[in-house]
Design a protein around this motif. Structure first.
Motif, PDB file in Angstrom:
ATOM      1  N   GLY A  54       0.859  -1.182   0.000  1.00  0.00           N
ATOM      2  CA  GLY A  54       0.000   0.000   0.000  1.00  0.00           C
ATOM      3  C   GLY A  54       0.895   1.233   0.000  1.00  0.00           C
ATOM      4  N   ALA A  55       0.608   2.149  -0.926  1.00  0.00           N
ATOM      5  CA  ALA A  55       1.535   3.262  -1.161  1.00  0.00           C
ATOM      6  C   ALA A  55       1.909   4.049   0.108  1.00  0.00           C
ATOM      7  N   PRO A  56       0.934   4.523   0.911  1.00  0.00           N
ATOM      8  CA  PRO A  56       1.343   5.326   2.071  1.00  0.00           C
ATOM      9  C   PRO A  56       2.143   4.534   3.100  1.00  0.00           C
ATOM     10  N   ILE A  58       4.119   1.982   2.473  1.00  0.00           N
ATOM     11  CA  ILE A  58       5.467   1.785   1.922  1.00  0.00           C
ATOM     12  C   ILE A  58       6.324   3.026   2.243  1.00  0.00           C
ATOM     13  N   CYS A 164      -8.893  -3.772  -4.523  1.00  0.00           N
ATOM     14  CA  CYS A 164      -7.639  -3.944  -3.792  1.00  0.00           C
ATOM     15  C   CYS A 164      -7.835  -3.606  -2.316  1.00  0.00           C
ATOM     16  N   GLN A 203      -5.600  -8.930  -2.311  1.00  0.00           N
ATOM     17  CA  GLN A 203      -5.608  -7.977  -1.186  1.00  0.00           C
ATOM     18  C   GLN A 203      -7.041  -7.650  -0.749  1.00  0.00           C
ATOM     19  N   ASP A 244      -1.705   4.534  -6.216  1.00  0.00           N
ATOM     20  CA  ASP A 244      -0.274   4.398  -5.924  1.00  0.00           C
ATOM     21  C   ASP A 244       0.531   5.563  -6.477  1.00  0.00           C
ATOM     22  N   ASN A 254      -3.339   2.651 -10.156  1.00  0.00           N
ATOM     23  CA  ASN A 254      -3.727   1.851  -8.976  1.00  0.00           C
ATOM     24  C   ASN A 254      -3.637   0.377  -9.350  1.00  0.00           C
ATOM     25  N   PHE A 331      -0.092  -3.028 -11.758  1.00  0.00           N
ATOM     26  CA  PHE A 331      -0.896  -1.793 -11.685  1.00  0.00           C
ATOM     27  C   PHE A 331      -1.384  -1.416 -13.077  1.00  0.00           C
TER      28      PHE A 331
HETATM   29  O1  MRU Z   1       0.492  -3.990  -4.499  1.00  0.00           O
HETATM   30  P1  MRU Z   1      -0.107  -3.254  -3.341  1.00  0.00           P
HETATM   31  O2  MRU Z   1      -0.873  -4.138  -2.401  1.00  0.00           O
HETATM   32  O3  MRU Z   1       0.926  -2.420  -2.622  1.00  0.00           O
HETATM   33  O4  MRU Z   1      -1.133  -2.279  -4.015  1.00  0.00           O
HETATM   34  C1  MRU Z   1      -1.908  -1.423  -3.218  1.00  0.00           C
HETATM   35  C2  MRU Z   1      -2.857  -0.602  -3.991  1.00  0.00           C
HETATM   36  O5  MRU Z   1      -2.920  -0.661  -5.204  1.00  0.00           O
HETATM   37  C3  MRU Z   1      -3.669   0.383  -3.227  1.00  0.00           C
HETATM   38  O6  MRU Z   1      -4.925   0.561  -3.783  1.00  0.00           O
HETATM   39  C4  MRU Z   1      -2.918   1.727  -3.243  1.00  0.00           C
HETATM   40  O7  MRU Z   1      -1.614   1.555  -2.764  1.00  0.00           O
HETATM   41  C5  MRU Z   1      -3.577   2.742  -2.462  1.00  0.00           C
HETATM   42  S1  MRU Z   1      -3.360   2.434  -0.753  1.00  0.00           S
HETATM   43  C6  MRU Z   1      -4.017   3.636   0.177  1.00  0.00           C
END
Ligand code: MRU
Length: 367
Positions: A54-56, A58, A164, A203, A244, A254, A331
């Motif tokens: 998840g982007a934030p 990470i 997701c 997910q 993302d 995304n 993505f």
């Molecule tokens: O591959 P992931 O599980 O890291 O992908 C996550 C997503 O695509 C989420 O929708 C995205 O990071 C937004 S999280 C607030």
């Protein structure tokens, strides 16, 4: 958010044990495991192999990685080395570069003997800022849900589809796409969530369904291909997804499959919103389709699937003939013309350069 009776964040610093802790998401929903991240390698592996994702989240993990590294070795070499190693772990989520730049820009002019302390404080702050941004996204998104709820007959739920996991597990807390849902439930609004399973790593099935259950949000798990059908039959009032990376012109990258949901939503006049915390905006690019690097993951994620056997043990099984190769772009990019609006911490805007610039004028002037 709560797990049982206890409030958790997805990442935190334990002051007594002096360690960064995460929920290891590879085992959810079947096992709830907390692990310590210690070495730079631990942090890099946890991002690359999706113990955290998840982007934030990470981004927050990378910030802690730098701060822990500064405790071991506060030299310029160590700072640059941490930046390089972490930056290559996952290419698409821009929050990773954002957090690494935040840390490096802050530390580069700080004397070496002060770096550890300052980096630690900034990593904690990045986590708190993420929580507050997501809370604000929830409050703005709640207004959209309230308007739809006002048109419903008594007892009718607002049906929201999500793809997701853009939930609290993908952020430090609240989630982005889920924050309006949690706020709606807490405000007593009748909502029901369609949770896309989200192949290949599921997910949605493994994380979003677990989150919804834990917070008491009514939901059904659906296969990724069901969304279009549900929209045609009037069973989806609203789509909210995360992102993302979003270009400065409003194209949204995304999890793979998001684009197809947006196409179906457009064809059926279903509003399609993206929950977008500002560190996920890549101000350096315009055309998301051409300019956002798409992570290509292992074939194994397509050819195998993980789950719980009837005897309760976790197992990975092969779902295709021996030797089949899986193609795995992780993505996709939804062009801005398919998006109804971007829900940011500063309010909702149209997906356009003007829309984003009006909410974040300082970023446009920065460039
Ligand atoms: O591959 P992931 O599980 O890291 O992908 C996550 C997503 O695509 C989420 O929708 C995205 O990071 C937004 S999280 C607030």
């Amino acid at each position: 958010m709560k797990v049982g009776e206890k409030h958790y964040r997805s990442i935190w610093y334990d002051n007594e044990e002096r360690a960064v802790k995460i929920i290891d998401q590879r085992w959810l929903p079947h096992e709830f495991k907390i692990v310590d991240l210690i070495s730079l390698d631990d942090f890099a592996v946890s991002i690359r192999d999706m113990w955290v994702r998840g982007a934030p989240l990470i981004g927050a993990t990378a910030a802690f990685a730098v701060s822990e590294e500064m405790k071991r070795d506060p030299s310029d070499n160590s700072l640059n080395n941490a930046w390089d190693i972490l930056h290559e772990t996952r290419p698409t989520a821009i929050n990773l570069r954002w957090a690494l730049n935040q840390m490096r820009d802050l530390l580069k002019d700080v004397p070496k003997n002060k770096r550890a302390e300052i980096a630690h404080a900034r990593a904690l702050e990045i986590c708190d800022e993420d929580v507050e941004r997501n809370r604000q996204i929830g409050l703005h998104g709640l207004e959209i849900i309230k308007k739809i709820a006002a048109k419903k007959k008594p007892g009718e739920a607002v049906n929201i589809l999500t793809h997701c996991n853009a939930g609290w597990l993908a952020t430090v807390d609240w989630g982005t796409a889920t924050s309006p849902m949690y706020h709606a439930v807490d405000a007593g609004i009748n909502v029901h969530i369609w949770v896309d399973e989200t192949r290949p790593r599921n997910q949605g099935a493994q994380l979003t369904a677990w989150e919804m259950d834990s917070h008491g949000v009514p939901h059904h798990l659906i296969v990724d291909n069901a969304g279009g059908h549900l929209m045609q039959h009037g069973d989806v009032d609203l789509v909210i997804v995360g992102t993302d990376r979003t270009s400065s012109h409003g194209d949204v990258c995304n999890k793979i499959g998001t684009y197809l949901k947006a196409l179906a939503a457009k064809d059926n006049n279903v509003p399609f919103y993206v929950a977008l915390p500002s560190p996920t905006i890549d101000w350096t690019i315009k055309d998301g389709i051409k300019e956002i690097p798409i992570e290509e993951r292992e074939s194994h994620e397509i050819t195998h699937i993980q789950g719980k056997l009837e005897n309760g043990t976790l197992a990975k099984v092969q779902i295709c003939p021996d030797g089949t190769l899986g193609g795995n772009p992780a993505f996709d990019v939804t062009p801005r013309h398919l998006i109804t609006g971007l829900i940011t911490e500063r309010g909702i805007c149209e997906p356009s350069p003007q829309g984003l610039a009006a909410l974040f004028p300082e970023r446009v002037l920065d460039k």
